[in-house]
Design a protein around this motif. Structure first.
Motif, short mmCIF file in Angstrom:
data_model
loop_
_atom_site.label_atom_id
_atom_site.label_comp_id
_atom_site.label_asym_id
_atom_site.label_seq_id
_atom_site.Cartn_x
_atom_site.Cartn_y
_atom_site.Cartn_z
N ARG A 209 -76.10 -68.49 -106.72
CA ARG A 209 -76.48 -67.36 -107.57
C ARG A 209 -76.39 -66.06 -106.77
O ARG A 209 -75.92 -65.03 -107.29
N ALA A 210 -76.82 -66.08 -105.52
CA ALA A 210 -76.76 -64.89 -104.66
C ALA A 210 -75.31 -64.43 -104.49
O ALA A 210 -75.02 -63.22 -104.50
N HIS B 256 -72.91 -64.92 -106.67
CA HIS B 256 -72.50 -64.32 -107.95
C HIS B 256 -73.06 -62.91 -108.10
O HIS B 256 -72.37 -62.00 -108.58
N LEU B 257 -74.31 -62.71 -107.71
CA LEU B 257 -74.95 -61.38 -107.78
C LEU B 257 -74.23 -60.38 -106.88
O LEU B 257 -74.24 -59.18 -107.14
#
Length: 229
Positions: free
Chosen positions: A21-22, A24-25
């Motif tokens: 997720r990091a 993707h962010l």
């Protein structure tokens, strides 16, 4: 725009999802998450060797120590065991140097924040220099007064005896967990900047009765493996 991100082998599913997720962010397309020991083994060319090849990856960084045993079978690299000590690393060897230095020059009671930072920097420089030299002078200037003392590689090794003993337990545990005998290991691979210390390399050599492999730059091995992937 794309990334292969490495994570410790002991990361659980929640930690891996958070890492993805990091990525993707940060605006990256995360192609794959890769275990750090697997990445190190790829840097050493494990994927080009035959089946049933077994590697031990000995990863000693600044603050943590990880031991992993990998096996390649039918073209798949599997982490058979992963263990370590998340409170053991290069900083602990620095702390030993700082403690010794303070006793030698009489700075035991001083707790000034500036002094502590200077001691850390001096210890890091001295530890790195001892990877190449037989003796170094550790020096610090504080309140317009210069303090210095000579530290030999022999003294440093004797001071670090307890830390070197702590390196053994995770190695033995990984061998036990994987049910693989040390004689069946193709290579013992050194990863992490702290494995540059001769005393660490000697300790690994004593454990296995043969020299470990450090053909790939220890600081870059994991990144190189990610690039191979």
């Amino acid at each position: 725009t794309e990334a292969v991100i490495t994570v410790p082998a002991y990361f659980n599913d929640k930690q891996r999802k958070a890492t993805r997720r990091a990525g993707h962010l940060a605006g990256l397309k995360v192609e794959r998450l890769l275990n750090e020991p697997t990445a190190a083994a790829l840097a050493y060319g494990i994927h080009q060797l035959g089946d049933n090849t077994r590697f031990l990856v000995f990863d000693l960084g600044g603050g943590t120590f990880d031991v992993s045993i990998l096996e390649i079978f039918a073209g798949v690299i599997e982490v058979r065991a992963s263990t370590g000590d998340n409170r053991l690393g290069g900083e602990d060897f620095n702390a030993i140097l700082i403690d010794h230095f303070r006793k030698q020059v009489g700075l035991v009671a001083a707790q000034d924040a500036v002094l502590i930072e200077r001691l850390r920097e001096a210890a890091e420089r001295a530890r790195r220099a001892l990877s190449e030299a037989e003796a170094v002078t550790m020096a610090v200037t504080f309140k317009n007064k210069a303090y210095s003392c000579e530290i030999t590689a022999e003294i440093f090794e004797s001071l670090c005896a307890d830390l070197l003993v702590r390196l053994r337990e995770p190695v033995l545990r990984a061998l036990c967990d994987s049910e693989i005998h040390s004689d069946d290991l193709k290579e013992m691979v050194l990863v992490g900047g702290s494995t540059r210390m001769p005393l660490v390399r000697r300790a690994v050599t004593k454990m296995f009765g043969r020299f470990p492999s450090h053909a790939v730059h220890p600081d870059e091995a994991v990144a190189i493996g990610a690039a191979v992937q």
